[in-house]
Write a protein that holds these residues in place. Structure first.
Motif, PDB file in Angstrom:
ATOM      1  N   THR A  25      14.429  96.546  25.425  1.00 58.48           N
ATOM      2  CA  THR A  25      15.475  97.116  26.463  1.00 58.48           C
ATOM      3  C   THR A  25      16.332  95.913  26.817  1.00 58.48           C
ATOM      4  O   THR A  25      17.826  96.195  27.285  1.00 58.48           O
TER       5      THR A  25
ATOM      6  N   SER B  42      27.935 103.045  32.072  1.00 60.87           N
ATOM      7  CA  SER B  42      27.487 104.547  31.832  1.00 60.87           C
ATOM      8  C   SER B  42      26.124 104.692  32.479  1.00 60.87           C
ATOM      9  O   SER B  42      25.500 103.646  32.964  1.00 60.87           O
ATOM     10  N   ASP B  43      25.740 105.773  32.329  1.00 63.52           N
ATOM     11  CA  ASP B  43      24.275 106.190  32.908  1.00 63.52           C
ATOM     12  C   ASP B  43      23.310 105.485  31.980  1.00 63.52           C
ATOM     13  O   ASP B  43      22.116 105.422  32.482  1.00 63.52           O
ATOM     14  N   LYS B  44      23.642 105.245  30.672  1.00 67.68           N
ATOM     15  CA  LYS B  44      22.764 104.386  29.957  1.00 67.68           C
ATOM     16  C   LYS B  44      22.222 102.987  30.438  1.00 67.68           C
ATOM     17  O   LYS B  44      20.986 102.718  30.358  1.00 67.68           O
ATOM     18  N   ASP B  45      23.343 102.374  31.036  1.00 71.11           N
ATOM     19  CA  ASP B  45      22.861 101.068  31.591  1.00 71.11           C
ATOM     20  C   ASP B  45      21.863 101.298  32.987  1.00 71.11           C
ATOM     21  O   ASP B  45      21.091 100.412  33.164  1.00 71.11           O
TER      22      ASP B  45
ATOM     23  N   GLY C 299      19.952 103.671  33.081  1.00 69.41           N
ATOM     24  CA  GLY C 299      18.468 103.905  32.491  1.00 69.41           C
ATOM     25  C   GLY C 299      17.673 102.881  31.997  1.00 69.41           C
ATOM     26  O   GLY C 299      16.522 102.640  32.133  1.00 69.41           O
TER      27      GLY C 299
END
Length: 297
Positions: free
Chosen positions: A250, A264-267, A269
């Motif tokens: 991660t 982004s939403d990935k960050d 997560g």
């Protein structure tokens, strides 16, 4: 006529009010489980004489780090969810960033120390007790804290040289370097270079040392003739390897994408995984796979 930013707006994980209530309950539960689990392991290590060994001394320090890591980010996020106030003062943002990088840096070095401990225990068992003395254990932990502190202080001080004149909206639930770099009005080349050098020193070097240690461990374990002996040796390393893979997997994803402009939403997560899931999983990984810890608990 630029105005200096005195506070930032953290957008958080979700925007709808119904989901915020669900999120509050979920993260409060995760926080209580993480703190309770790690403090239980720490108490077991302190109380049970059988666990007064170097491996469990380092595991106890890891439990303290996990409690600190989740405490840096989650309680403030819960307070914002409860009050529906998204702002965070500039000073509080930098303080959160400092402690987050202090604990994350300490984690890097402590995981390396734990790998070195397993290398000595399995590859050089006859001299293990003399080599891994209490003095050396304390010195290794103290050096890890000192290096983590230096790393966090460098990032925080260089961040104070940047100008923030708007916008002040952070698409995240805590303050971190990549998101703040995107909001700066001044050049962040020096800061990004420092982060790159720190990544090489704080992440790549420990990861190489961990890999080399476990290469020697694997070679030594494969020479053990009994199946039971090999299984026992691998089981003492399996928990640590699992934690290393989760932590570095991660971390690499989060900090090796500084060229990307969008948040982004990935960050978010990955942030949840770094600050909530990893600290919550660590006590489960070590207790479920370790009969000594189970017995002490």
């Amino acid at each position: 006529n630029r105005t200096s930013v005195t506070e930032f707006i953290l957008l958080g994980l979700v925007e709808t009010e119904q989901l915020q209530t669900v999120l509050f309950v979920v993260f409060l539960f995760a926080y209580l489980v993480t703190v309770g689990g790690n403090l239980s392991i720490l108490a077991a290590i302190l109380v049970e004489p059988k666990l007064h060994t170097p491996m469990y001394f380092f595991l106890g320090n890891l439990s303290v780090l996990d409690v600190g890591c989740i405490t840096v980010t989650v309680p403030s996020m819960l307070a914002r969810l409860l009050s529906h106030k998204r702002t965070i003062p500039y000073g509080a943002c930098l303080t959160q960033l400092f402690f987050f990088h202090l604990l994350a840096g300490m984690d890097c070095f402590l995981l390396t120390v734990m790998a070195y401990d397993r290398f000595l225990a399995i590859c050089q068992p006859l001299t293990y007790s003399t080599r891994m003395s209490q003095t050396l254990q304390r010195m290794l932990v103290a050096v890890s804290w000192a290096l983590g502190f230096s790393n966090a202080l460098n990032h925080t001080l260089t961040l104070t040289t940047l100008n923030f004149c708007g916008p002040n909206v952070i698409n995240h639930f805590y303050c971190d370097l990549p998101q703040l770099f995107q909001l700066s009005c001044s050049s962040t080349q020096l800061n990004e270079l420092l982060l790159f050098i720190a990544a090489a020193f704080m992440a790549v070097t420990p990861l190489v040392l961990i890999t080399v240690s476990y290469a020697y461990v694997a070679a030594a374990v494969l020479q053990i003739r009994s199946v039971e002996g090999r299984k026992k040796a691998f089981s003492t390393c399996g928990s640590h390897l699992t934690v290393v893979c989760l932590f570095y997997g991660t971390g690499i994803f989060n900090y090796m994408r500084l060229g990307s402009e969008e948040s982004s939403d990935k960050d978010k997560g990955v942030g949840v995984f770094n600050t909530v899931i990893n600290p919550m999983l660590n006590p489960l990984i070590y207790s479920l796979r370790n009969p000594d810890v189970q017995g002490a608990l």
